[in-house]
Design an enzyme around this catalytic site. Structure first.
Site, PDB file in Angstrom:
ATOM      1  CB  SER A 155      41.596  38.799  40.995  1.00 38.53           C
ATOM      2  OG  SER A 155      42.119  37.492  41.143  1.00 38.53           O
ATOM      3  CG  ASP A 298      45.353  35.226  39.624  1.00 37.39           C
ATOM      4  OD1 ASP A 298      46.456  35.400  40.181  1.00 37.39           O
ATOM      5  OD2 ASP A 298      44.273  35.518  40.167  1.00 37.39           O
ATOM      6  CG  ASP A 302      45.193  36.238  44.232  1.00 39.13           C
ATOM      7  OD1 ASP A 302      45.100  35.918  43.025  1.00 39.13           O
ATOM      8  OD2 ASP A 302      44.235  36.694  44.879  1.00 39.13           O
TER       9      ASP A 302
END
Length: 544
Positions: A155, A298, A302
């Site tokens: 992430s 990002d 997401d």
């Protein structure tokens, strides 16, 4: 300092069981440096062997490096062996599992290892043909009826990290007790070199089907809007461009220096839109092209952050709560009550409470959950929108049961186009919401620690000697144990939620001040800001 015999033995066992020659050689070199007394080498070795990485509801996340306390092929192999046994124990032997990945260091090798382990274990495995955003993986699990999905991604973590995110048959991220069951299965898995692997996973590309669904969002009829956007060196740029084109938004300008995937993230010190400086290039581009809206994704796309132009012409990023109530109110305004008469919106206990006021005014249901989208997407039937203050937005729970930065950005473009046609801006909407529901200001105090035990001591301190006043008002304490390691302190118009972070070595306090607007909005905002400043000082002292 040299390595002791225990460390040497542990390192040797791991090296012998590691199927990847590159990481075998890496750990052998660390061991040799430690044996040679090189400064820091023994500490490095000890840290690499301090694992294994803990498997939680967020899966795995850690630095890409050799050893059990890192992300590498051996760790991914044993983890996937554990996941395979867990799926079999729940009656899913031979069923479909989807594997996706981002473009970080190691992602392709880790995704291949996961797919090969599952294939050898008898599962029907489909893999994506290239790095794609995490929401596409979440979409694929639901659309294909898979029993699980694995996305290799860290992430918005630093460049050195990678991770392993697991979705279950609901299409959402796993929740307890699944994490504990999987962790025990991983512990029981054989050494990585002894885990069977087999090629043969089928390549499946679900992107077109995902984009078709995004284009069905309630985007309105206007399309005249100029958007500046950045993917922060992640995998979102091409998918965002395609989503905009399919939805009819053609005036998109990407930050060129950040559009292509680059696992080193060269233009940002921390690839998180929330971090200071991360969106500087985006806001400069928005100003240069005279944009109507700025969008920051990002790295795995997401999360979505929105930027707006202030009335003095300067650009700024909205806080997560501002974006949440802006899009939440818009989604509620588009719900067809003949089809869905009792819609539900949800946020978390650390987010602004304004969404609840909006829901009440709109005759909709409202829910607050513990932090994390694994809980938000399980908030209840009829869910139409969910958000968390950390830039997570789900505007499309009907086809993605997780946060989705691509869909949120596309919906935001539709809202911005509608407002532009009316001669209005997102700031006008936020002002109207404040006048109607009160000024809701939020802030965060985040304490990074090197010793995780510090978090426990500070949480105990808050529980044992809570403050009697916060932000100038009397405050009371609510302890959410045993459901969650969370303390909530509340007073008249004041709320503070304190909890350890689930993904970072931090203790976080989430602050909120609510002030009614009785006359001028600017006066109410000034008063709320003054109280928020006092509240922040009190919380910083509390956590010192």
């Amino acid at each position: 300092m040299t390595s002791d015999s225990t460390l040497r033995d542990a390192a040797s066992r791991w090296i012998a069981a590691d199927p990847d020659p590159a990481t075998r050689a890496e750990l052998e070199a660390v061991l040799a440096r430690a044996d040679g007394g090189e400064p820091g080498a023994a500490e490095d070795l000890a840290d690499r062997l301090a694992g294994p990485l803990e498997f939680g509801t967020a899966g795995l996340r850690g630095p890409v490096r050799a050893g059990p306390n890192g992300m590498n092929v051996a760790v991914v192999t044993r983890t996937t062996a554990g996941v395979a046994e867990w799926l079999k124990a729940h009656g899913h032997a031979g069923a479909l599992v989807v594997v996706g990945r981002d473009a970080r260091h190691g992602s392709e090798a880790f995704a291949t290892a996961a797919a090969d382990v599952l294939t050898a274990a008898g599962f029907d495995v489909k893999v994506f043909p290239r790095p794609l955003p995490t929401p596409v993986l979440a979409f694929a699990v639901g659309r294909l009826g898979a029993v699980a999905g694995i996305q290799i991604t860290a992430s918005h973590n630093p460049p050195a990290d990678n991770g392993y995110k697991l979705y279950d048959a609901t299409g959402g991220q796993i929740v307890p007790p699944s994490d504990g069951e999987i962790e025990r299965a991983i512990e029981a898995a054989p050494a990585a070199a002894d885990v069977p692997r087999a090629s043969g996973a089928e390549v499946a590309d679900l992107l077109d089907r995902y984009l078709d669904e995004v284009a069905t969002l309630p985007l309105g009829h206007e399309r005249a809007v100029r958007v500046a956007a950045t993917a922060l060196h992640g995998v979102g740029a091409d998918t965002l461009r395609a989503a905009f084109e399919r939805a009819g938004f053609t005036d998109l300008h990407l930050v060129g220096a950040q559009a292509a995937p680059d696992p080193d993230f060269p233009t940002v010190s921390f690839p998180n839109p929330e971090e200071p400086g991360a969106t500087d290039l985006l806001l400069a581009l928005a100003s240069d092209v005279d944009a109507d809206l700025a969008v920051a994704l990002d790295p795995d796309a997401d999360r979505c952050a929105l930027g707006v132009r202030e009335r003095d012409g300067r650009w700024r990023m909205l806080r997560g709560d501002e974006t949440g109530v802006l899009l939440g109110s818009y989604v509620l305004s588009t719900v067809d009550r003949t089809v869905l008469p009792d819609p539900l919106v949800a946020t978390t206990i650390v987010s602004s409470s304004m969404l609840g006021e909006i829901a009440k005014a709109e005759g909709a249901r409202y829910a607050e959950t513990l932090t994390g989208f694994k809980w938000l997407v399980r908030a209840g039937e009829g869910l139409v929108f969910a958000y968390e203050e950390a830039l997570g937005l789900c505007v499309n729970p009907g086809f993605v049961r997780d946060k989705d930065g691509i869909a949120a950005a596309t919906l935001a473009a539709g809202l911005a186009a509608r407002l532009k046609a009316q001669g209005r801006t997102p700031l006008d909407v936020l002002d109207e919401l404040a006048r109607r529901h009160g000024v809701h200001l939020t802030d965060q105090v985040s304490l990074r620690v090197t010793d995780l035990a510090v978090r426990g001591r500070l949480m105990a301190k808050v529980r044992e000697t809570p403050p009697s006043r916060l932000g100038g008002v009397e405050a009371g304490l609510e302890d959410l144990l045993p459901d969650a390691d969370v303390v909530r302190l509340t007073g008249d118009g004041v709320r503070v939620v304190v909890r350890p972070s689930g993904t970072e070595p931090k203790l976080k306090a989430y602050l909120q001040v609510v002030a009614p607007v009785t006359d001028e909005l600017a006066d109410a905002r000034d008063a709320a800001q003054e109280q928020l400043t006092a509240l922040r000082a009190d919380v910083e002292e509390l956590l010192a």
